[in-house]
Enzyme design. Structure first.
Site, PDB file in Angstrom:
ATOM      1  N   GLU A  61       0.858  -1.203   0.000  1.00 29.44           N
ATOM      2  CA  GLU A  61       0.000   0.000   0.000  1.00 29.44           C
ATOM      3  C   GLU A  61       0.891   1.250   0.000  1.00 29.44           C
ATOM      4  OE1 GLU A  61      -2.201   0.016   3.656  1.00 29.44           O
ATOM      5  OE2 GLU A  61      -3.549   1.642   3.044  1.00 29.44           O
ATOM      6  N   LYS A 121      -9.424   2.148  -1.968  1.00 29.34           N
ATOM      7  CA  LYS A 121      -9.628   1.447  -0.686  1.00 29.34           C
ATOM      8  C   LYS A 121     -11.002   1.763  -0.092  1.00 29.34           C
ATOM      9  CE  LYS A 121      -7.135   0.691   3.686  1.00 29.34           C
ATOM     10  NZ  LYS A 121      -5.903   1.030   4.426  1.00 29.34           N
ATOM     11  N   CYS A 143      -5.215  -3.708   2.432  1.00 24.85           N
ATOM     12  CA  CYS A 143      -4.921  -3.721   3.860  1.00 24.85           C
ATOM     13  C   CYS A 143      -6.166  -3.897   4.729  1.00 24.85           C
ATOM     14  CB  CYS A 143      -4.142  -2.458   4.212  1.00 24.85           C
ATOM     15  SG  CYS A 143      -3.159  -2.649   5.718  1.00 24.85           S
TER      16      CYS A 143
HETATM   17  C1  ACM Z   1      -4.045  -0.285   7.091  1.00 19.55           C
HETATM   18  O1  ACM Z   1      -5.144  -0.354   6.539  1.00 19.55           O
HETATM   19  N1  ACM Z   1      -3.036   0.380   6.541  1.00 19.55           N
HETATM   20  C2  ACM Z   1      -3.819  -0.947   8.382  1.00 19.55           C
END
Ligand code: ACM
Length: 269
Positions: free
Chosen positions: A39, A109, A144
């Site tokens: 990420e 995301k 993530c």
């Molecule tokens: C995250 O979503 N970077 C823990």
């Protein structure tokens, strides 16, 4: 059969050119069909405001996007890379998906984590899958913290993903319990490319924020078992051969099928 490569390294906050150099050096000479990077792998993670994230982000013609397009072309691979994406004056915590023929897609995301809520827009791309143009493999992407919401991986499995690529900047170890469950309950491969290193930032209130990323990038097979895992701190590429076709029969005995046995009429939300 195809090769998948997970890249683990320590991006330096605010030093994108150095970060691209690290990625290029790690991937040099590696023959692979899918590359998964962490990420926010070009910018670093610890943004503190929308203005700061916007300043580091870039749109579809940016230098970093061009780099990943070139990487995809050179390796004849799908590249999945976490980036700060600029669109319409806003910034998204996104995964750029670069295909070998020059096409790109962007996953934004869905479930933002911690201070990301102060820096990024909530993702609005929804979940989708990408067919590898040169191999029989359907790739889904989540980022993530999306792992904590089983609906994310389930949506990708329902769309037909064989493999879930998960660019990550994980700061705890609880994901090591949940992430393999996402593989097992959907009968898909799950590739977690996590970063390592520590980022320290001075907050406006005078306190210091220190985040240490837990590495341990890992490929889970469709039974949720570790195929290979990096250490918490090493910079390396894990390259493994997988057979995506093995994920397509969702039965796990003569009577049960993971997806066909679902009872959506009883589920909330
Ligand atoms: C995250 O979503 N970077 C823990």
């Amino acid at each position: 059969m195809l090769n998948i490569s997970l890249v683990q390294f320590t991006p330096e906050f605010g030093n994108p050119m150095y970060n691209l150099q690290q990625i290029a050096a790690l991937l040099k000479g590696i023959e692979t069909d899918i590359i998964v990077l962490p990420e926010l792998c070009t910018t670093g993670y610890s943004f503190l405001s929308k203005e700061e994230a916007l300043g580091a982000s870039e749109g579809p013609d940016g230098q970093k996007v061009t780099f990943f397009k070139q990487l995809a072309k050179e390796h004849k691979a799908i590249v999945v890379a976490g980036v700060a994406e600029k669109s319409g004056g806003k910034t998204y915590n996104s995964a750029l998906i670069a295909l070998p023929g020059g096409e790109t897609k962007v996953y934004r995301k869905t479930h933002l984590f911690f201070r990301e809520k102060q820096c990024f827009e909530e993702g609005d791309s929804g979940f989708f899958i990408v067919q590898h143009p040169l191999k029989d493999c359907k790739v889904g992407v989540m980022i993530c913290n999306d792992w904590r919401y089983p609906e994310a991986a389930r949506s990708l499995a329902l769309l037909g993903a064989d493999l879930i690529a998960c660019p990550s900047n994980l700061v705890s170890d609880v994901w090591r319990i949940g992430m393999p469950a996402r593989a097992l309950e959907n009968k898909v491969f799950v590739a977690v490319a996590n970063r390592c290193g520590t980022e320290v930032r001075q907050l406006e209130d005078g306190n210091t924020q220190s985040l240490t990323f837990t590495g341990g990038s890992v490929l889970y097979n469709f039974a949720g078992e570790v195929i290979e895992q990096a250490s918490k701190t090493e910079h390396r590429v894990i390259t493994l051969q997988i057979d995506p076709l093995l994920t397509r029969d969702k039965s796990f005995n003569d009577f049960n099928d993971l997806l066909k046995d679902r009872r959506p009429g009883f589920y909330l939300g």
